[in-house]
Enzyme design. Sequence first.
Site, PDB file in Angstrom:
ATOM      1  N   HIS A  87       0.817  -1.213   0.000  1.00 23.13           N
ATOM      2  CA  HIS A  87       0.000   0.000   0.000  1.00 23.13           C
ATOM      3  C   HIS A  87       0.854   1.267   0.000  1.00 23.13           C
ATOM      4  O   HIS A  87       0.332   2.373  -0.114  1.00 23.13           O
ATOM      5  CB  HIS A  87      -0.918  -0.031   1.238  1.00 23.13           C
ATOM      6  CG  HIS A  87      -1.957   1.030   1.271  1.00 23.13           C
ATOM      7  ND1 HIS A  87      -1.960   2.046   2.209  1.00 23.13           N
ATOM      8  CD2 HIS A  87      -3.051   1.247   0.492  1.00 23.13           C
ATOM      9  CE1 HIS A  87      -3.000   2.836   2.005  1.00 23.13           C
ATOM     10  NE2 HIS A  87      -3.684   2.379   0.975  1.00 23.13           N
ATOM     11  N   TYR A 121      -8.890  14.066  -4.009  1.00 23.89           N
ATOM     12  CA  TYR A 121      -8.423  13.673  -2.676  1.00 23.89           C
ATOM     13  C   TYR A 121      -7.372  14.652  -2.180  1.00 23.89           C
ATOM     14  O   TYR A 121      -6.524  15.099  -2.955  1.00 23.89           O
ATOM     15  CB  TYR A 121      -7.795  12.274  -2.702  1.00 23.89           C
ATOM     16  CG  TYR A 121      -8.713  11.119  -2.992  1.00 23.89           C
ATOM     17  CD1 TYR A 121     -10.023  11.310  -3.434  1.00 23.89           C
ATOM     18  CD2 TYR A 121      -8.275   9.807  -2.838  1.00 23.89           C
ATOM     19  CE1 TYR A 121     -10.856  10.241  -3.700  1.00 23.89           C
ATOM     20  CE2 TYR A 121      -9.105   8.723  -3.098  1.00 23.89           C
ATOM     21  CZ  TYR A 121     -10.394   8.948  -3.535  1.00 23.89           C
ATOM     22  OH  TYR A 121     -11.214   7.879  -3.803  1.00 23.89           O
TER      23      TYR A 121
END
Length: 733
Positions: free
Chosen positions: A458, A491
Site C-alpha cells: 500500500h 483527494y
Amino acid sequence: MGEERDFRKVEYFENRELSWLQFNHRVLSEARDKNNLLFERLKFLSITASNLDEFVMVRVASLKDMVHADYKGRDIAGMTAGEQLEAIGRGMHELVDVQYSTWNRSLLPLLKKEGIEVISHHEQLDEKQAAFVDDYFETNVYPVVTPMAVDSSRPFPLVRNKSLNIAALLKKKKGGDKKDGDKKENEKKDGEKKGALEFATVQVPAVLPRIVELPGGKDGTRSVILLEEIIERNMDRLFLNYEIVCAHPYRIMRNADLPIDEEEAEDLLKEIERQLKRRQWGEVIRLEVEEGIDKRLLKILKKEFAIKDDVIFFINGPLDLTFLMKLYGEEGFDHLKQKPWKPQIVPEFAGEDDIFANIRRGNIFLHHPYESFDPVVDFVKQAASDPQVLAIKQTLYRVSGHSPIVAALARAAENGKQVTVLVELKARFDEENNIIWAKRLEQAGCHVIYGLLGLKTHCKICLVVRREEDGIRRYVHMATGNYNDSTAKLYTDTGIMTCDRAVGEDASAVFNMLSGYSEPLSWNKLSMAPLWLKNRFVALIRREVKCVSQGYEGRIIAKMNSLCDPVIIEELYKASAAGVKIDLIVRGICSLKTKIPGVSDNITVRSIVGTFLEHSRIFYFGNGGSYEIYMGSADWMPRNLDRRVELLFPVEVEENKEQALHILETELADNVRSHILMPDGTYEKPDKRGKALVDSQAVFSEEAIRAAEELKKKKEQLTSGRTFIPRERPEDV
C-alpha cells in the site's frame, strides 16, 4: 502506589463498523446542510449510497462469513460477529430512512423549485411525455433489454451484484381469435389455471443512460424520468401473451470479499481473475425493494435469494441513489454547483522545465489537489525519456483508467531502462483494472511484481536512478496518496520529492525487499510496515509521555483516515492520562472514545467532510519543543500496521515542516467542515456563534491561488530572457 489502570477495557472502545456508520451519517449531514449548494447536496447523498454499497459487500459480508464459520471471537468493543450484524442492521435501516427522507422531503422539492422535475412514477406522465417515453422504449430500450421468465424449463436466472432489476408477476391472457374447439379447450385450461401466476424478471440495462430527459416542460421546467420507470410502463411489450399483475424494481448486494489462498495460488494473477467472476455469484446479503411491493412477489425473491427479513430494505423512492452523481453531471445548472477547482502550479516548478534540477535545489513539498499533480506525472515522464536515467522503480496501488504514469513506465522500458513496478492486484474493486495494467507493463518489458505473500503493498513510492557528473544520484517521490491522476484532483494528499542520499538508500532497500529477500540491517530515515512501523509509532507516543515526566509539554497531532488499532489507542490513552495533549483529525472510522475520566480527558477527535476527500496522513510529535513531523501511507489500523507494506517518512526541511504544520493547525481551527466526536460517540458541528468562519479546504484553495498569482506577477516583472527561480534553496549534495 495505586493500582495500575487497565486501558484495554472493552467499554473504552467503539466498534469499527458502527463508527463507520457514524462517518456515513456525517457525509449525509452535508447533503442535509442548507448552506451547501443544491447540486453539491445531491452529490453528497450519492456518495452515501455508494459508500453503503461497498460497506455491505465487504464489511457486512466479512461478518457474515464469521457467523457461518461459527467464529465466537469478540472485537475490541467486546462484540461478537452476530452482535455486530444485529447492531449494523439497525444502523443501516436508520441510515437509509434518513437518506430517503432527505431526498423526498428536502432535495426533490428544491429541485422542482429550481425548475428540475424528477418524475418518480410513470403514471405521472402527461400525454405528450407518455408518447415520448413509449417511443424511446421502442427505439432505444426494447432492442437491448432481455425479459427472463421463470418456469419448469427456465430456472431462476443469475441476478448480478448491484444491478437494478424489475420483478413481475404475470397472468396468461385468455385465448383470442381461435377456432371454437381451440377456444373451448383454452377456456377449460384457463379455468384449471385460474389465478395461476408466473414470475419474470428484467435487468435494467446498465449500458443505457439511467436518466432520460423529457421534451419541453412547462414554464422552462426540465423534466427527467428514470430508465426503470420507462421499462415498467412498457412491461406488457416484453410479455405479449401475459397480463402484468404487478411489477416492482429490486436490487441485491452480494458478498464481494475475495477469498484468495495465496499459498495455494500458483499464479496470483490468474487466481484473482477467477475470483473476480465469483463476485457475481456471492451470497446475497442485502435486498432492496420498492416500498409497497406485492407480498407474493417479495416471497418469491426471499426464497430464491435465501434471505431473511432483517436484510430486506423497503425503499421509499428510486433504488440506488448513486444515479444522483449522473444528475449532478447534467449541463445547465452551474449556479447550483460549486465552481470546479483547478489545481494551481507548484511554486518550485515555475519557470524550470528540468524536474531533476528543481529537486536538487532542495526537498519539494506537494499538497494536492490544491497544487497540481502534474509534477508527479512529469517526474516519471521525464525519467522515461532522459538518457541519463538508468532505472525507475515504482509501486502502483490504484491508477486511473488512462494512466499517463503507466504509459510513461511502459515507454521507459521500451527505451531500454530498467523498470520495476509493483502492481498490487489485491487493491479492492481495482483488481480488474490493475490486472490489465500489469499485463500491459509486462508486454512493454517491465519487471512486474505482484506484492508479498499475504500482504497488500500500500506504500506510495517512486525511485529514479540517474547517472550524473558526480556519480549515481537517486531521486525519490513519496506520498500519502496513490499514483492516480484522476483522484489527485479529488483527494487531499501530501508528498515529498527529494534526492537526499539517505532516503535514496532506504528507497533502494524497500524495492529490494519487495522484489527479493534482501532485508536491510538498518534504515536511515524510513520506517516500514509490517515489521517496524507500529513499534515506531509506539516509541514516538511514549517519548511524549517521557517529555511530560521531564517537565516539558507533551503534544501529539495526528491526521489520518481511520483509527482502530487497539495497541495505538491504548498508548494514546496512556499518554493522555500522563498529561499529553492529543488532537486527532480522523476522517472515517474512530474506535477511540474521548473524555473518559482519567483515560482520554486530553484527547479531541474531529472529522472533516468537505468538497475534497481528506486522505493525507500527517503525524506531529512535540518532542519537548524540537518538533518532528512524519507523513506516510498508513492509517492507525491493524490491517495497515500488521498486514500491509506501508512507509512512513520524515518531513525534515524546516520550510516543509512549516507547510505540514500549517495544514494541521488550519484543520484544527476548521469550524465549517469539521465534526467533533462527543463522549457518547456521536459527532456534532462546532459552535460558530461569535467566531470567524474557518473552512480549511477553502483556506488552502485561496492560499494556492494567491501563491500562483504572486508567481505570475514576479514573472511579469522580470527582464525577458532571464530564468525565473521562485525561491533560493541551497544545493543538496
